[in-house]
Design an enzyme around this catalytic site. Structure first.
Site, PDB file in Angstrom:
ATOM      1  N   LYS A   1      43.931  32.926  41.361  1.00  0.00           N
ATOM      2  CA  LYS A   1      43.192  33.987  40.672  1.00  0.00           C
ATOM      3  C   LYS A   1      42.652  35.010  41.666  1.00  0.00           C
ATOM      4  O   LYS A   1      42.460  34.713  42.841  1.00  0.00           O
ATOM      5  CB  LYS A   1      42.055  33.380  39.866  1.00  0.00           C
ATOM      6  CG  LYS A   1      40.972  32.768  40.718  1.00  0.00           C
ATOM      7  CD  LYS A   1      39.634  32.695  39.994  1.00  0.00           C
ATOM      8  CE  LYS A   1      38.544  32.261  40.962  1.00  0.00           C
ATOM      9  NZ  LYS A   1      37.201  32.464  40.581  1.00  0.00           N
TER      10      LYS A   1
ATOM     11  N   LYS B   1      34.611  24.207  46.279  1.00  0.00           N
ATOM     12  CA  LYS B   1      33.643  24.762  47.235  1.00  0.00           C
ATOM     13  C   LYS B   1      33.424  23.793  48.400  1.00  0.00           C
ATOM     14  O   LYS B   1      33.301  24.214  49.552  1.00  0.00           O
ATOM     15  CB  LYS B   1      32.304  25.047  46.542  1.00  0.00           C
ATOM     16  CG  LYS B   1      32.326  26.309  45.684  1.00  0.00           C
ATOM     17  CD  LYS B   1      32.218  27.556  46.543  1.00  0.00           C
ATOM     18  CE  LYS B   1      32.111  28.823  45.775  1.00  0.00           C
ATOM     19  NZ  LYS B   1      33.198  29.554  45.351  1.00  0.00           N
TER      20      LYS B   1
ATOM     21  N   LYS C   1      36.469  36.965  44.857  1.00  0.00           N
ATOM     22  CA  LYS C   1      35.777  37.475  46.037  1.00  0.00           C
ATOM     23  C   LYS C   1      36.075  36.581  47.235  1.00  0.00           C
ATOM     24  O   LYS C   1      36.463  37.047  48.291  1.00  0.00           O
ATOM     25  CB  LYS C   1      34.262  37.470  45.797  1.00  0.00           C
ATOM     26  CG  LYS C   1      33.814  38.611  44.924  1.00  0.00           C
ATOM     27  CD  LYS C   1      32.337  38.511  44.581  1.00  0.00           C
ATOM     28  CE  LYS C   1      32.136  37.742  43.296  1.00  0.00           C
ATOM     29  NZ  LYS C   1      31.337  38.405  42.286  1.00  0.00           N
TER      30      LYS C   1
HETATM   31  P1  TYM Z   1      31.514  35.000  39.255  1.00  0.00           P
HETATM   32  O1  TYM Z   1      30.478  35.850  39.895  1.00  0.00           O
HETATM   33  O2  TYM Z   1      32.440  34.234  40.129  1.00  0.00           O
HETATM   34  O3  TYM Z   1      32.407  35.858  38.284  1.00  0.00           O
HETATM   35  C1  TYM Z   1      31.799  36.650  37.283  1.00  0.00           C
HETATM   36  C2  TYM Z   1      32.628  36.690  36.032  1.00  0.00           C
HETATM   37  O4  TYM Z   1      33.925  37.192  36.309  1.00  0.00           O
HETATM   38  C3  TYM Z   1      34.896  36.287  35.835  1.00  0.00           C
HETATM   39  N1  TYM Z   1      36.043  36.275  36.756  1.00  0.00           N
HETATM   40  C4  TYM Z   1      37.317  36.309  36.358  1.00  0.00           C
HETATM   41  N2  TYM Z   1      37.865  36.369  35.125  1.00  0.00           N
HETATM   42  C5  TYM Z   1      39.210  36.418  35.061  1.00  0.00           C
HETATM   43  N3  TYM Z   1      40.022  36.415  36.144  1.00  0.00           N
HETATM   44  C6  TYM Z   1      39.511  36.352  37.401  1.00  0.00           C
HETATM   45  N4  TYM Z   1      40.314  36.382  38.464  1.00  0.00           N
HETATM   46  C7  TYM Z   1      38.100  36.290  37.544  1.00  0.00           C
HETATM   47  N5  TYM Z   1      37.265  36.217  38.603  1.00  0.00           N
HETATM   48  C8  TYM Z   1      36.006  36.201  38.093  1.00  0.00           C
HETATM   49  C9  TYM Z   1      34.241  34.938  35.799  1.00  0.00           C
HETATM   50  O5  TYM Z   1      34.872  34.082  34.867  1.00  0.00           O
HETATM   51  C10 TYM Z   1      32.837  35.305  35.393  1.00  0.00           C
HETATM   52  O6  TYM Z   1      32.752  35.434  34.000  1.00  0.00           O
HETATM   53  N6  TYM Z   1      28.949  31.077  37.760  1.00  0.00           N
HETATM   54  C11 TYM Z   1      29.272  32.422  37.410  1.00  0.00           C
HETATM   55  C12 TYM Z   1      28.084  33.320  37.189  1.00  0.00           C
HETATM   56  C13 TYM Z   1      27.116  32.763  36.215  1.00  0.00           C
HETATM   57  C14 TYM Z   1      27.249  32.760  34.804  1.00  0.00           C
HETATM   58  C15 TYM Z   1      26.088  32.115  34.324  1.00  0.00           C
HETATM   59  C16 TYM Z   1      28.226  33.227  33.925  1.00  0.00           C
HETATM   60  C17 TYM Z   1      25.947  32.180  36.532  1.00  0.00           C
HETATM   61  N7  TYM Z   1      25.307  31.775  35.396  1.00  0.00           N
HETATM   62  C18 TYM Z   1      25.871  31.934  32.958  1.00  0.00           C
HETATM   63  C19 TYM Z   1      28.002  33.036  32.566  1.00  0.00           C
HETATM   64  C20 TYM Z   1      26.849  32.399  32.089  1.00  0.00           C
HETATM   65  C21 TYM Z   1      30.090  32.992  38.539  1.00  0.00           C
HETATM   66  O7  TYM Z   1      30.005  32.582  39.645  1.00  0.00           O
HETATM   67  O8  TYM Z   1      30.850  34.038  38.182  1.00  0.00           O
END
Ligand code: TYM
Length: 333
Positions: A197, A113, A200
């Site tokens: 990967k 980031k 967004k």
């Molecule tokens: P975020 O919003 O980036 O993504 C949400 C969830 O989607 C999964 N994900 C993926 N899995 C496989 N392949 C991909 N290309 C891919 N892109 C996204 C992410 O692994 C995630 O599970 N920090 C987290 C949100 C969060 C969270 C938490 C998750 C905040 N607090 C506590 C679990 C527990 C995030 O930014 O995910």
């Protein structure tokens, strides 16, 4: 016996894409009958990129509707919005006291980031894993279904939980574990741009809400090469990615068919892409239709959010009280 607790969340910074769905949501849906489930919208986390109030609001509404459209059942799971549970922010403040600059600076997501947004390397980005740990630990989650990209953040949450228990000499927090339904590895859904990967911020995502026309266009534009020149040659990353996506959405027969053609140097990527696009559309279309329906029903969305906030706070208040007791906060007057 109490059911084990499961928690996961997604930042409301756009639409859910195939990575979110197959990396997290789908695992979660399969767990809602047998586990005590919390699924939340990480709106505080999304502030690291400074959304406008309008974007924040519409993002939260969109993700809420998308959770429901995917099949998360608010009667079984607790669906809530992070900012509706102030106890999370309080626990975040406490956990920050035992989180160290060196370890936070070393996390890959922080380094990525900081590279992506050099003009906005804020403290929220640095302590992002601490807030994530607070999300998980406030509900004493045993399992966290996330994609591979969250592995390190989850590792940090485990570290903070162990550290807290050790400092205060009490097993307040269970140590949360990653989870995939069926016991496979955590997955990484690839993007269509040849590397990395689907994400967004990577701008290479196919959203669940996407119109079929747009899905076809994106898949047909996916990066490929000029084709194999030797029998059974190893696939370069861009081609491997297309096969990985196919593995996820198509039947094993389809994958085997194109794999065979690749190995014989007879593959036509155009054919593969056409089929891949249709298989993705077959997956996303019913979800898209439900999203459209649910988005129109503000009363229902508000009811779900309110019910979720109440259930989530009930659990969070209990943990926070225990935490404050062991830390040593006392009511003197
Ligand atoms: P975020 O919003 O980036 O993504 C949400 C969830 O989607 C999964 N994900 C993926 N899995 C496989 N392949 C991909 N290309 C891919 N892109 C996204 C992410 O692994 C995630 O599970 N920090 C987290 C949100 C969060 C969270 C938490 C998750 C905040 N607090 C506590 C679990 C527990 C995030 O930014 O995910």
């Amino acid at each position: 016996m109490n059911k084990p607790t499961v928690l996961s969340g997604i930042r409301p910074t756009g639409y859910l894409h195939l990575g979110n769905y197959f990396g997290a949501v789908q695992n979660f849906i399969r767990m809602q009958d047998d586990f005590n489930c919390f699924f939340f919208i990480a709106d505080i986390h999304s502030l690291t990129t400074h959304p406008t109030p309008e974007n924040l609001q519409s993002g939260v509404k969109q993700v809420l509707a998308e959770y429901l459209a995917c099949g998360i059942d608010p009667e079984k799971a607790t669906i809530f919005i992070q900012s509706d549970v102030p106890e999370i922010s309080e626990l975040y403040a406490f956990l920050n006291m035992n989180a160290y600059l060196g370890e936070l600076e070393r996390t890959t997501s922080f380094k990525d980031k900081a590279r992506q947004q050099p003009d906005n390397v804020n403290a929220g980005l640095l302590t992002y894993p601490v807030l994530m740990a607070a999300d998980i630990l406030i509900h004493k989650a045993d399992f966290v279904p996330v994609g591979k990209d969250q592995e390190q953040n989850l590792e940090m949450a485990r570290k903070f939980a162990k550290r807290f228990n050790r400092i205060y000499k009490k097993e307040i927090f269970p140590i949360p574990r990653p989870y995939t339904f069926g016991g496979g590895d955590m997955i990484k859904v690839p993007g269509l741009d040849g590397s990395g990967k689907m994400g967004k911020s990577e701008g290479n995502a196919i959203n669940l809400y996407e119109e079929p026309k747009s899905i076809r266009k994106k898949v047909m534009r996916a990066v490929t090469d000029s084709g194999p020149t030797e029998m059974n040659q190893q696939k370069p990353e861009a081609i491997e990615n297309l096969f990985t996506l196919m593995d996820i959405v198509s039947t094993p027969d389809t994958v085997a068919h194109f794999d065979g053609l690749y190995n014989k140097c007879e593959i036509r990527y155009g054919d593969l892409k056409k089929l891949l696009a249709e298989d993705i559309i077959a997956y996303t279309s019913p979800i898209r239709e439900r999203i459209i329906e649910i988005l129109e029903d503000d009363t229902y969305l508000a009811k779900v959010a309110k019910m979720g906030a109440e259930k989530a706070r009930e659990s969070a208040v209990k943990t926070l009280q225990e935490v404050k007791d062991v830390i040593g906060f006392r009511k003197l007057f």
